[in-house]
Design an enzyme around this catalytic site. Structure first.
Site, PDB file in Angstrom:
ATOM      1  N   SER A   1     -15.895  -3.000 -22.957  1.00  0.00           N
ATOM      2  CA  SER A   1     -15.492  -2.213 -23.804  1.00  0.00           C
ATOM      3  C   SER A   1     -14.984  -1.212 -23.229  1.00  0.00           C
ATOM      4  O   SER A   1     -15.149  -0.545 -22.226  1.00  0.00           O
ATOM      5  CB  SER A   1     -16.810  -2.071 -24.672  1.00  0.00           C
ATOM      6  OG  SER A   1     -17.494  -3.248 -24.789  1.00  0.00           O
TER       7      SER A   1
HETATM    8  N1  SAH Z   1     -20.684  -4.396 -23.197  1.00  0.00           N
HETATM    9  C1  SAH Z   1     -19.899  -5.634 -22.640  1.00  0.00           C
HETATM   10  C2  SAH Z   1     -19.148  -6.261 -23.740  1.00  0.00           C
HETATM   11  C3  SAH Z   1     -18.380  -7.440 -23.574  1.00  0.00           C
HETATM   12  S1  SAH Z   1     -17.594  -8.197 -24.696  1.00  0.00           S
HETATM   13  C4  SAH Z   1     -19.024  -4.951 -21.603  1.00  0.00           C
HETATM   14  O1  SAH Z   1     -18.625  -3.659 -21.645  1.00  0.00           O
HETATM   15  O2  SAH Z   1     -18.543  -5.745 -20.668  1.00  0.00           O
HETATM   16  C5  SAH Z   1     -18.808  -8.860 -25.812  1.00  0.00           C
HETATM   17  C6  SAH Z   1     -19.840  -9.848 -25.242  1.00  0.00           C
HETATM   18  O3  SAH Z   1     -20.653 -10.527 -26.157  1.00  0.00           O
HETATM   19  C7  SAH Z   1     -19.012 -11.112 -24.567  1.00  0.00           C
HETATM   20  O4  SAH Z   1     -19.331 -11.288 -23.219  1.00  0.00           O
HETATM   21  C8  SAH Z   1     -19.541 -12.263 -25.421  1.00  0.00           C
HETATM   22  O5  SAH Z   1     -19.812 -13.543 -24.732  1.00  0.00           O
HETATM   23  C9  SAH Z   1     -20.719 -11.773 -25.916  1.00  0.00           C
HETATM   24  N2  SAH Z   1     -21.173 -12.325 -27.206  1.00  0.00           N
HETATM   25  C10 SAH Z   1     -20.524 -12.804 -28.429  1.00  0.00           C
HETATM   26  N3  SAH Z   1     -21.414 -13.526 -29.414  1.00  0.00           N
HETATM   27  C11 SAH Z   1     -22.447 -13.264 -28.703  1.00  0.00           C
HETATM   28  C12 SAH Z   1     -23.777 -13.882 -29.327  1.00  0.00           C
HETATM   29  N4  SAH Z   1     -23.955 -14.592 -30.455  1.00  0.00           N
HETATM   30  N5  SAH Z   1     -24.924 -13.849 -28.439  1.00  0.00           N
HETATM   31  C13 SAH Z   1     -24.900 -13.423 -27.137  1.00  0.00           C
HETATM   32  N6  SAH Z   1     -23.591 -12.789 -26.761  1.00  0.00           N
HETATM   33  C14 SAH Z   1     -22.562 -12.837 -27.489  1.00  0.00           C
END
Ligand code: SAH
Length: 221
Positions: free
Chosen positions: A70
């Site tokens: 993010s």
């Molecule tokens: N805060 C993280 C954001 C990663 S993007 C960072 O800064 O690296 C969002 C993440 O949510 C992804 O890795 C995706 O795989 C995860 N995601 C999407 N739907 C999800 C769900 N239902 N349960 C758990 N994780 C989920």
């Protein structure tokens, strides 16, 4: 690498980190502890080496599996809003991803419970957190739509993936007075929503338009 050049990298990275913090302040981030956590967290360790030189730009970056780390502004904004109700003991994070948001939270709350559906991403994130000696985060490879009922209720819940509507299980796992921050809506029309639980009443506030990856069901091993 000799000592002088490694010091050089350290200096550059300190200066670029400070510029990022200044940019976040310009964009309205005020919470000193949040800014300090961002200042102290080496974001370049959360992306592939080839992208490390862009780690202190205020931008989202790819982390593989079609997912993104993010944007620092949105990490700061969500964390600031989450903390605005007072100190937090237990926080559930949905979407560990790279673990960057997890690392920021781990410096600001007592315990972080982080769920991620894509196992290989979460394994890397776990290694990064222990490399940074942040031991107060625990991880589970699961679909965050179910929350983490065994560990709930949570004083705060933060999601980095956007569902069409807020999963009711997450609302149920919110403690009285607890806050949930989550992007909601389809791609191109998402809003960051904050929910504050007041007894059995869930007060909802729309914060601002955002752009997150979709909230998906099931797990990837
Ligand atoms: N805060 C993280 C954001 C990663 S993007 C960072 O800064 O690296 C969002 C993440 O949510 C992804 O890795 C995706 O795989 C995860 N995601 C999407 N739907 C999800 C769900 N239902 N349960 C758990 N994780 C989920």
């Amino acid at each position: 690498m000799n000592r002088a050049s490694s010091q050089g990298i350290g200096m550059t990275s300190m200066r670029t980190r400070e510029r990022l913090v200044e940019r976040l302040m310009d964009r309205g981030i005020r919470d000193y502890d949040v800014l300090q956590a961002i200042r102290q967290t080496p974001r370049h360790l959360f992306v592939d080496e080839a992208l490390a030189h862009r780690a202190y730009e205020d931008t989202a970056l790819p982390i593989g599996f079609s997912q993104t780390l993010s944007q620092p502004y949105i990490v700061a904004r969500m964390t600031e809003l989450l903390l605005a109700g007072g100190p937090l003991r237990k926080v559930l994070e949905v979407g560990t991803g790279s673990g960057y948001q997890t690392a920021i939270l781990a410096q600001l709350v007592e315990h972080v419970y982080s769920v991620e559906r894509i196992k290989p991403l979460q394994q890397k994130a776990k290694r990064r957190l222990s490399q940074l000696k942040l031991y107060n985060a625990i991880f589970k490879n699961s679909d965050g739509g179910m929350g983490w009922s065994r560990e709930g209720p949570f004083d705060g819940i933060l999601s980095a993936a956007a569902p069409a509507t807020i999963p009711p299980e997450l609302l149920q796992q919110l403690a009285p007075g607890g806050r949930l921050l989550m992007p909601v809506g389809e791609s191109g029309r998402q809003e960051l929503v904050m929910v504050i639980r007041n007894g059995d009443c869930f007060e909802q506030e729309i914060i601002e338009p955002v752009n997150f990856v979709p909230f998906l069901t099931g797990t990837v091993r």
